[in-house]
Enzyme design. Structure first.
Site, PDB file in Angstrom:
ATOM      1  N   GLU A   1     -17.306  22.149 -10.867  1.00  0.00           N
ATOM      2  CA  GLU A   1     -16.249  21.076 -11.214  1.00  0.00           C
ATOM      3  C   GLU A   1     -16.002  19.973 -10.067  1.00  0.00           C
ATOM      4  O   GLU A   1     -15.777  18.714 -10.281  1.00  0.00           O
ATOM      5  CB  GLU A   1     -14.914  21.828 -11.464  1.00  0.00           C
TER       6      GLU A   1
ATOM      7  N   ARG B   1     -16.797  16.072 -10.555  1.00  0.00           N
ATOM      8  CA  ARG B   1     -15.615  15.110 -10.806  1.00  0.00           C
ATOM      9  C   ARG B   1     -15.553  14.281  -9.319  1.00  0.00           C
ATOM     10  O   ARG B   1     -15.148  13.180  -9.359  1.00  0.00           O
ATOM     11  CB  ARG B   1     -14.378  16.003 -10.976  1.00  0.00           C
TER      12      ARG B   1
ATOM     13  N   ASP C   1     -25.097  23.909 -21.119  1.00  0.00           N
ATOM     14  CA  ASP C   1     -25.215  22.686 -21.904  1.00  0.00           C
ATOM     15  C   ASP C   1     -25.630  21.542 -20.638  1.00  0.00           C
ATOM     16  O   ASP C   1     -26.737  20.906 -20.622  1.00  0.00           O
ATOM     17  CB  ASP C   1     -23.843  22.050 -22.185  1.00  0.00           C
TER      18      ASP C   1
ATOM     19  N   GLU D   1     -17.220  14.757 -25.825  1.00  0.00           N
ATOM     20  CA  GLU D   1     -18.723  14.819 -25.999  1.00  0.00           C
ATOM     21  C   GLU D   1     -18.906  14.176 -27.263  1.00  0.00           C
ATOM     22  O   GLU D   1     -20.284  13.533 -27.581  1.00  0.00           O
ATOM     23  CB  GLU D   1     -18.985  16.564 -26.064  1.00  0.00           C
TER      24      GLU D   1
END
Length: 626
Positions: free
Chosen positions: A263, A267, A391, A525
């Site tokens: 993360e 980010r 993903d 998404e």
């Protein structure tokens, strides 16, 4: 080598006396002065032994990791030149046979430390105290040297960037929609600026800051970093300047916080790099490099596969307690390449090559399981998903190829092979004709699709050009079918917002069944796929679907203090989760804004988006270190 044991004071038995009883005549109540001196000397010697051993132990920071036969997993192997000399600034990595040498060196260091400790025992108390003070002073001086600041980065040319502003559409009605998205961004940012400034995220109902364990519950301004490039692209330059000033003055990576490597990479590092390339402001590049150095200890595992979490101050890493048998997660360790390749270009330091380990491993049915043990290099539970846990691994294979100006053919082949296996084993059509991507669990296909999986429609479209066997049209059509299925998951709810997961069995299609799967947390998404499909087809339905989603978000998620997720998209009176996620500003609103902009704003021919929607130039003169 052994040394005579010192009997600790706490181990000596002293007879206890009954209250009021006199001492035994053959026991003294006090110690002579000479005995006190001897005890003090022994205690000083014991402390010196521990203190001396600490200073003479080998410096572990010099050994970034142990190379257990898995060369080039983290950093490419560098052969030692003749004479054992290395060019200035070159990183030396232990190669084959290096373990015995390292073990011998550690043993020799220990023996030397013990011998010097013995010699210290023979010295006077004054000499010992003087040496201890000298060592303390040396530590202070070393710390001062380390705190002189970061090393200057090598000068590198700024890649030529295009399409970073404007993009106003010629159609008045489309421009009106784009202006509305910009206003929604202003509301989200201004609310955060007023109620949660400096915190990671915002609680828009409570009107205060919010954080989660992925940021270590520290105030690192995640929303500021994540939103910067969106502000810049939308032309909100005053807001961008406010964010830049906060980063310059307050963003500190030396905090005692345990953060998610994945993360923080997508980010923070992604956000800082994008802000640097868009604006040219050096502070963003410097901060990105500083943070990357704080994440590197997470890679100190036997395989080079990083831990999921790392403490930014201590460098101690670990995996999530819920992950299969202490495993690392495919989507997490497989979603680092884009950002670290750009860091390689900016710093000159080598990049990671996790793919080399994965290429050596067997894959059940050609699929990549979601869990990999970083100690053994073996797969964990055989669960494969193109949604959560898996993903962005597949996304980054494709984008590594694009970012290399389509020269990284290894990444492209790995992507093509993976997509072929996914299509064979995971993609199905429902009884109602909806194409969906299921999840493979221990030899069984679960007919469920997550909101996160909906990004794949855009991925298939993005990867259509360059597909083997002239299958570009096939994959563009597959992307369109996934986009349609995900739109149906929105359209079949009361709020016209998609649930977190939806089923395709028992007569139900594209509908959530469990209560804990009916929520919407401002995810991007589905809109991401609409945008990619719009760019490649210009079919007006994608703008229509995107506008439907934007209106639903503004109607049902907007509150006076920002935007909040909702707990049940099938309820006409939804309750709020009271969290304005940082990715709402970084991704959802950015994709909506681009959907209603002309194609010359952040053109796909020149930019590649990381999985947090941070655009990075795809033709930077990056040196590949294979």
């Amino acid at each position: 080598m052994t040394t005579p044991a010192l009997l600790p004071l706490s181990g000596r038995r002293i007879p206890t006396l009954s209250p009021g009883a006199s001492s035994f005549p053959h026991h003294r109540a006090t110690l002579r002065l000479s005995e006190k001196f001897i005890l003090l000397l022994i205690l000083s010697a014991f402390i010196t032994l521990c203190f001396g051993a600490f200073f003479f132990l080998p410096d572990n920071s010099k050994h970034k990791r142990f190379d257990l036969g898995l060369e080039d997993v983290l950093i490419p192997h560098i052969d030692s030149p003749k004479g054992g000399k290395h060019a200035a600034g070159q990183v030396v990595i232990h190669g084959q046979g290096g373990h015995d040498d390292l073990r011998d060196k550690i043993r020799a260091d220990h023996e030397r430390a013990l011998q010097e400790a013995k010699e210290k025992l023979r010295k006077s108390r004054e000499e010992l105290q003087a040496e201890i003070q000298t060592e303390k002073s040396k530590v202070v001086e070393d710390l001062k040297k380390k705190d002189t600041g970061p090393k200057p980065l090598p000068p590198v040319p700024m890649p030529q960037v295009v399409g970073v502003s404007d993009g106003e559409p010629p159609e008045p009605d489309v421009k009106e929609k784009r202006d509305k998205i910009r206003e929604m961004m202003k509301h989200a940012w201004d609310s955060y600026r007023q109620y949660g400034w400096g915190h990671n995220e915002l609680k828009p109902l409570a009107k205060k800051g919010h954080s989660t364990n992925i940021f270590g519950n520290s105030q690192m301004g995640a929303t500021i970093v994540d939103a910067l490039d969106t502000l810049y692209i939308m032309g909100l330059h005053e807001e961008f300047k406010d964010g830049q000033e906060w980063i310059e003055q307050n963003l500190d990576f030396g905090v005692n916080a345990e953060v998610s490597v994945f993360e923080v990479n997508i980010r923070f590092i992604g956000g800082l790099l994008a802000a640097y390339y868009l604006s040219g402001q050096e502070v963003f590049k410097l901060k990105a490099v500083q943070l990357a150095e704080k994440l590197l200890p997470a890679f100190n595992t036997p395989t080079g596969i990083p831990w999921a979490m790392v403490n930014l101050k201590s460098g101690v890493g670990r995996n999530w307690g819920w992950a299969s048998a202490g495993s690392s997660i495919l989507a997490e360790f497989g979603t680092l390449h884009m950002e670290f390749v750009h860091l390689t270009y900016l710093t000159g330091n080598p990049v990671m090559h996790i793919r080399k380990l994965l290429a050596k491993m067997d894959r059940p049915n050609g699929l990549y399981p979601n869990y990999l043990n970083p100690r053994t290099g073996r797969w964990g539970q055989h669960h494969t998903s193109v949604g959560g846990l898996g993903d962005s691994f597949y996304e980054y294979l494709l984008k590594a190829w694009l970012m290399s100006d389509k020269t990284d053919t290894e990444a492209r082949k790995t992507y093509d092979d993976a997509i072929e296996a996914i299509e064979r084993h995971l993609i199905r059509k429902s009884n109602g004709g909806l194409t969906f991507i299921g999840e493979w669990k221990n030899g069984h296909l679960e007919r469920k699709m997550g909101h996160l999986t909906c990004f794949a429609g855009g991925m298939f479209a993005l990867g259509a050009d360059g597909s083997p066997d002239d299958k570009a049209g096939h994959y563009l059509q597959l992307g369109a079918e996934i986009a349609h299925t995900c739109h149906e998951s929105y359209d079949r709810t009361v709020l016209k917002l998609g649930p977190e997961a939806f089923k395709f069995d028992s007569g139900l299609e594209a509908v959530a069944v469990r209560q804990n799967e009916k929520y919407y947390i401002l995810r991007p998404e589905v809109i991401e796929t609409y945008w990619y499909m719009w760019r490649f087809t210009h079919d007006p339905k994608y703008r229509q679907w995107g506008w439907e989603a934007a209106q639903a978000i503004d109607k049902y998620c907007r509150v006076s203090g920002g935007f909040s997720g909702v707990k049940d998209v099938y309820s006409s009176n939804p309750t709020y989760d009271d969290v304005q996620q940082s990715f709402f500003l970084a991704e959802t609103l950015k994709y909506l804004y681009l959907l209603f902009s002309s194609d010359n704003l952040i053109p796909l021919e020149n930019w590649v988006f990381n999985t947090e929607a941070h655009p990075l130039p795809d033709r930077a003169p990056i040196r590949r270190l294979d």
